[in-house]
Design a protein around this motif. Structure first.
Motif, PDB file in Angstrom:
ATOM      1  N   MET A   1      44.409  67.791 -10.457  1.00 54.90           N
ATOM      2  CA  MET A   1      43.486  68.782  -9.575  1.00 54.90           C
ATOM      3  C   MET A   1      44.341  69.556  -8.539  1.00 54.90           C
ATOM      4  O   MET A   1      44.210  70.913  -8.347  1.00 54.90           O
ATOM      5  CB  MET A   1      42.651  67.851  -8.769  1.00 54.90           C
ATOM      6  CG  MET A   1      41.341  67.294  -9.802  1.00 54.90           C
ATOM      7  SD  MET A   1      40.092  66.330  -8.966  1.00 54.90           S
ATOM      8  CE  MET A   1      40.851  65.103  -8.296  1.00 54.90           C
TER       9      MET A   1
ATOM     10  N   LEU B   1      35.623  67.212 -12.103  1.00 53.39           N
ATOM     11  CA  LEU B   1      35.553  65.846 -11.774  1.00 53.39           C
ATOM     12  C   LEU B   1      34.314  65.192 -11.615  1.00 53.39           C
ATOM     13  O   LEU B   1      33.307  65.625 -11.068  1.00 53.39           O
ATOM     14  CB  LEU B   1      36.073  65.756 -10.372  1.00 53.39           C
ATOM     15  CG  LEU B   1      36.196  63.950  -9.775  1.00 53.39           C
ATOM     16  CD1 LEU B   1      36.782  63.227 -10.684  1.00 53.39           C
ATOM     17  CD2 LEU B   1      36.125  63.953  -8.488  1.00 53.39           C
TER      18      LEU B   1
ATOM     19  N   ILE C   1      40.632  68.201  -4.475  1.00 57.47           N
ATOM     20  CA  ILE C   1      39.211  68.459  -5.086  1.00 57.47           C
ATOM     21  C   ILE C   1      38.638  69.736  -4.718  1.00 57.47           C
ATOM     22  O   ILE C   1      38.036  70.073  -5.689  1.00 57.47           O
ATOM     23  CB  ILE C   1      38.513  67.178  -4.511  1.00 57.47           C
ATOM     24  CG1 ILE C   1      39.032  65.801  -5.184  1.00 57.47           C
ATOM     25  CG2 ILE C   1      36.742  67.464  -4.540  1.00 57.47           C
ATOM     26  CD1 ILE C   1      38.411  64.594  -4.341  1.00 57.47           C
TER      27      ILE C   1
ATOM     28  N   THR D   1      38.793  72.496  -7.534  1.00 59.33           N
ATOM     29  CA  THR D   1      38.172  72.212  -8.680  1.00 59.33           C
ATOM     30  C   THR D   1      36.953  73.191  -8.788  1.00 59.33           C
ATOM     31  O   THR D   1      36.783  73.816  -7.823  1.00 59.33           O
ATOM     32  CB  THR D   1      37.548  70.961  -9.104  1.00 59.33           C
ATOM     33  OG1 THR D   1      36.759  70.459  -7.952  1.00 59.33           O
ATOM     34  CG2 THR D   1      38.629  69.983  -8.938  1.00 59.33           C
TER      35      THR D   1
ATOM     36  N   THR E   1      32.349  69.330  -9.112  1.00 54.03           N
ATOM     37  CA  THR E   1      32.348  67.844  -8.824  1.00 54.03           C
ATOM     38  C   THR E   1      31.021  67.239  -8.841  1.00 54.03           C
ATOM     39  O   THR E   1      30.145  67.992  -8.702  1.00 54.03           O
ATOM     40  CB  THR E   1      32.977  67.654  -7.225  1.00 54.03           C
ATOM     41  OG1 THR E   1      32.002  68.264  -6.531  1.00 54.03           O
ATOM     42  CG2 THR E   1      34.261  67.985  -7.237  1.00 54.03           C
TER      43      THR E   1
ATOM     44  N   HIS F   1      28.681  63.706  -8.778  1.00 50.56           N
ATOM     45  CA  HIS F   1      28.932  62.305  -8.396  1.00 50.56           C
ATOM     46  C   HIS F   1      27.435  61.570  -8.857  1.00 50.56           C
ATOM     47  O   HIS F   1      26.411  61.933  -8.349  1.00 50.56           O
ATOM     48  CB  HIS F   1      29.080  62.058  -6.886  1.00 50.56           C
ATOM     49  CG  HIS F   1      30.559  62.406  -6.585  1.00 50.56           C
ATOM     50  ND1 HIS F   1      31.665  61.622  -6.653  1.00 50.56           N
ATOM     51  CD2 HIS F   1      30.804  63.612  -6.156  1.00 50.56           C
ATOM     52  CE1 HIS F   1      32.591  62.226  -6.387  1.00 50.56           C
ATOM     53  NE2 HIS F   1      32.367  63.758  -5.960  1.00 50.56           N
TER      54      HIS F   1
ATOM     55  N   SER G   1      32.543  61.221  -0.440  1.00 48.77           N
ATOM     56  CA  SER G   1      33.099  62.345  -1.401  1.00 48.77           C
ATOM     57  C   SER G   1      32.034  63.365  -1.669  1.00 48.77           C
ATOM     58  O   SER G   1      32.312  64.462  -2.417  1.00 48.77           O
ATOM     59  CB  SER G   1      33.091  61.449  -2.686  1.00 48.77           C
ATOM     60  OG  SER G   1      33.775  60.430  -2.781  1.00 48.77           O
TER      61      SER G   1
ATOM     62  N   THR H   1      33.734  68.936  -1.896  1.00 51.10           N
ATOM     63  CA  THR H   1      33.465  69.302  -3.151  1.00 51.10           C
ATOM     64  C   THR H   1      34.329  70.349  -3.944  1.00 51.10           C
ATOM     65  O   THR H   1      35.190  71.170  -3.309  1.00 51.10           O
ATOM     66  CB  THR H   1      32.106  69.916  -3.132  1.00 51.10           C
ATOM     67  OG1 THR H   1      31.885  71.250  -2.469  1.00 51.10           O
ATOM     68  CG2 THR H   1      31.347  68.949  -2.259  1.00 51.10           C
ATOM     69  N   GLY H   2      34.098  70.706  -5.142  1.00 48.82           N
ATOM     70  CA  GLY H   2      34.587  71.792  -5.758  1.00 48.82           C
ATOM     71  C   GLY H   2      33.681  72.965  -5.442  1.00 48.82           C
ATOM     72  O   GLY H   2      32.868  72.972  -4.554  1.00 48.82           O
TER      73      GLY H   2
ATOM     74  N   ALA I   1      28.868  71.611  -7.045  1.00 50.65           N
ATOM     75  CA  ALA I   1      28.618  70.122  -6.660  1.00 50.65           C
ATOM     76  C   ALA I   1      27.555  69.772  -7.120  1.00 50.65           C
ATOM     77  O   ALA I   1      26.307  70.526  -6.734  1.00 50.65           O
ATOM     78  CB  ALA I   1      29.308  69.626  -5.502  1.00 50.65           C
TER      79      ALA I   1
END
Length: 756
Positions: free
Chosen positions: A452, A460, A481, A484, A487, A489, A497, A501-502, A505
């Motif tokens: 990354m 991710l 991260i 990116t 992201t 989750h 987390s 973020t990218g 997110a």
């Protein structure tokens, strides 16, 4: 009645400090358990939930992976397990209105404790590119975003699919199947950061990367060595097993840089006498310097070899390879160097040797205190050497016992969550599903962060966990991260987390272990594998926290349909409809899971095969158990510096912070503390109660700083210090990893102290 979450973040750098405790559990544990449970769930829900934890007709604790015996207590949980359940079964809710009131910039300033206390996430949430806060999104919209980003990648290897150890066997199997059908082996997981060193060492030496003992073996052992592990906080139910072994006559050696209350005395809350008086567990406490374990075990091996009649010559002759190389290397072990490396005295080591020689059945247990060093794999190999010398693998009451952390971290690896899968596993997967899995190795956690950072990974997707909070070199990881494109989750609750973020997110809220899981075919159950290779069912008993939640298998199945489309012949809809269909496929792919559905339906579950334990067969390259003879290493620390280990508090499980107390260590109301031996503190001019910045030193010359830590004079080993993670993850260099396993070396960080 349950209470509301905190509105403000409490101060965490001004704790009250009292002397550490010398006993664990007992009445204080019961009181603390009930208080936390009542705050999160209320009294009625507490009773309905806790009485189902780890029961044969209930759900597996979402905390640690310690196994249950066939006979269960009514209260088959520990204090920290109850905290984990209470946090998941909480009545607190995080709704879209919460996100509207708290922009991303606000969430980024909050502590992990505050975020986790807000409650269960109720709807899928989306952070659009350029947006300043999450907003509600439909499930269809969320999967469309994922499909858009994944199908736009130049290569499937630009995607990372991370797994937390809480993920069930069924969800993990589907997740790795999707990743490989998509075209990548980028399946980093939390094992990369904890017991990867154990798996690497055990696979090479005995042929299987898992422990070889059962609960019954612990109860039958003559000697149990607990090295680099704190059961009282990290695996409290293990104390009951140690107590039972002790009652049967076992001796216990604890090897640890810090004295731990649970190993000193266990006040078993299951019995009146246990609560009042307790059982002393340690027969010998070896307060070793951080990273000195390989030197200790190498010298012990030398002394065993030199003692006439001490080795099991028949076992060595019939079942092992490499004895002569070990004997030659062990001959060079030096008393003076070992005493320097370990900080121990000669009488202490001689007493440990006497206990080893007196034992016919020895078990060695360990955790992160052995696995998170540069020489971690070599250290664990040296532990195996000790057991092999005396024939202590493959017979009752003896063997290796790496104590796993998260509740299904071992099962996820069994299901194929691994960036370096065995060819035989991929062959079986391809044959079953008519796909062509990639054969090139993928990224582990450290290499994922590097990818990354360097622009080689752009998506991710995290199945549970707290990637940002669990990983090393916090500033580097967060910057990586943020590079990116997306992201994602899958989560039950908020954590750090979600605030890192990218460009875009997603937060996908999922069912927890405590929740009922009803799909089109009816009520479902999932399975998990404990730390000793037992597989059993888990059935939640609570109504889900929101009607908008999906289970982890459903999330994977719907994502796969959105991303792979009609090109996939895999029956994803059937897998979402009925998890039994998933288990039927697992049975045909994963050895040891034959007739999976029928065996999973048994109340007691079933034990997976383990060739070294079951038949003294060692599936290594040599076909035998392998002695090894790596050069002895231990950390060298420059003058004016200390060696720091990161660790958990008692109000913590992995990166989840339940509270701000570390009761057994005498620390209340704060987490930004550094524990330093009073003699070291005097030499460094660190007064108890003063404040300091911790600055780590590494070969790259980069300054990594953790500011504003209160100094606590504490009986650590000389030359050593300790502080809590994730607050000190910022000090762990991304490139400081264990040889072979690439696990972050979070237990041996050279630090200097500067005025705050």
């Amino acid at each position: 009645m349950a209470t509301k979450p905190p509105t403000g973040d409490p101060v965490q750098d001004a704790p009250q400090v009292t002397p550490p405790k010398h006993a664990a559990a007992g009445l204080p544990a019961i009181g603390h358990t009930l208080r936390i449970a009542q705050e999160q769930m209320g009294l009625a829900r507490t009773a309905r939930t806790l009485l189902k934890v780890n029961q044969k007709d209930g759900f597996d604790c979402p905390g640690c992976a310690w196994p249950e015996g066939d006979k269960r207590h009514t209260a088959e949980f520990c204090e920290n397990g109850a905290k984990a359940v209470a946090e998941e079964a909480t009545l607190r809710r995080v709704t879209p209105e919460f996100f509207a009131a708290h922009p991303l910039a606000d969430l980024a300033t909050r502590s992990g404790y505050w975020l986790g206390q807000q409650g269960r996430i109720t709807q899928p949430m989306y952070l659009p590119e350029g947006g300043d806060r999450y907003e509600a999104i439909s499930w269809e919209g969320a999967f469309a975003v994922i499909a858009e980003e994944l199908t736009a990648l130049d290569s499937p290897d630009e995607a990372l699919f991370y797994t937390s150890g809480r993920t069930s066997n069924e969800a993990a199997f589907l997740f790795q199947l999707f990743a490989r059908e998509f075209g990548t082996n980028n399946l980093p997981d939390c094992s990369n950061m904890c017991h990867e060193s154990s798996g690497s060492a055990l696979t090479e030496t005995i042929g299987i990367g898992k422990g070889s003992v059962s609960l019954e073996d612990l109860h039958q052992a003559d000697l149990i060595i607990v090295a680099g592990q704190n059961p009282g906080t990290n695996h409290p139910r293990m104390l009951s097993a140690l107590e039972k072994a002790k009652t049967a006559g076992a001796k216990i050696i604890s090897v640890n840089p810090l004295p731990e209350a649970g190993m000193e005395r266990f006040k078993n809350p299951q019995t009146p006498l246990g609560m009042l008086r307790g059982t002393a567990l340690n027969d010998l406490f070896l307060q070793i310097r951080i990273g000195g374990d390989q030197a200790l075990f190498r010298l012990l091996n030398k002394l065993v070899i030199e003692t006439e009649g001490a080795t099991d010559e028949a076992f060595i002759r019939e079942h092992t390879h490499g004895y002569e190389d070990l004997a030659a290397a062990a001959k060079e072990a030096d008393w003076d160097e070992t005493l320097t490396a370990t900080g121990l005295t000669r009488p202490e080591i001689e007493r440990a040797l006497a206990m080893i020689l007196a034992s016919e059945r020895t078990i060695v247990c360990w955790a992160m205190g052995l696995t998170q060093h540069k020489h971690a794999v070599a250290t664990i190999r040296e532990v195996v050497n000790l057991l092999l010398l005396r024939g202590n693998i493959g017979r009752p009451g003896a063997g290796v016992c790496p104590v796993r952390g998260h509740s299904n971290v071992q099962g996820d690896r069994t299901m194929g969550i691994f960036e370096r899968p065995a060819p035989a596993f991929l062959d079986a997967l391809d044959k079953e599903f008519g796909i062509t899995s990639p054969r090139g190795h993928g990224y582990d956690v450290v290499r994922s962060i590097q990818a990354m950072r360097d622009g080689h990974a752009k998506v991710l997707f995290a199945m549970g966990g707290n990637f940002v909070g669990a990983t090393p070199d916090t500033e580097v990881t967060e910057a990586a991260i943020r590079r990116t494109a997306l992201t994602v989750h899958v989560s039950t609750k908020l954590n750090r987390s979600h605030a890192v973020t990218g460009r875009r997110a997603l937060i996908l809220p999922t069912l927890g272990r405590t929740d009922k899981d009803v799909q089109a075919a009816g009520r479902q159950f999932v399975t998990v594998e404990d730390s000793m290779g037992m597989v059993h069912a888990s059935r939640g008993n609570l109504a889900p926290a929101s009607p908008h939640l999906l289970s982890e298998p459903a999330i994977v199945a719907r994502m796969a349909r959105a991303v792979l489309g009609s090109a996939s012949a895999t029956p994803w809809e059937d897998f979402e409809r009925d998890y039994g269909a998933v288990r039927d496929r697992i049975a045909r792919v994963v050895p040891g899971f034959e007739d999976f559905n029928a065996r999973a339906a048994r109340p007691e579950g079933f034990r997976l095969p383990h060739a070294p334990r079951d038949e003294r067969r060692f599936p290594t390259k040599t076909g035998r158990a392998n002695f090894t003879a790596a050069p002895v290493e231990y950390p060298r620390v420059p003058p004016g510096r200390l060696l720091l280990q990161t660790l958990r508090s008692h109000d913590q499980y992995n990166t989840t912070i339940y509270g701000l107390d570390d009761r057994y260590r005498g620390i209340t109301g704060g987490r930004r503390v550094v524990m330093v031996n009073p003699a070291d503190a005097a030499e460094l001019g660190l007064a108890d109660g003063s404040y300091t910045d911790l600055v780590s030193e590494w070969t790259d010359g980069v300054e990594r700083r953790a500011p504003g830590f209160r100094v606590v004079h504490y009986p650590t080993a000389r030359g050593c210090a300790a502080a809590y993670y994730p607050e000190t993850n910022v000090l762990v260099p991304l490139d400081s990893t264990a040889d072979t396993s690439n696990t972050p070396a979070s237990k041996s960080v050279v630090v200097r102290f500067e005025p705050a």
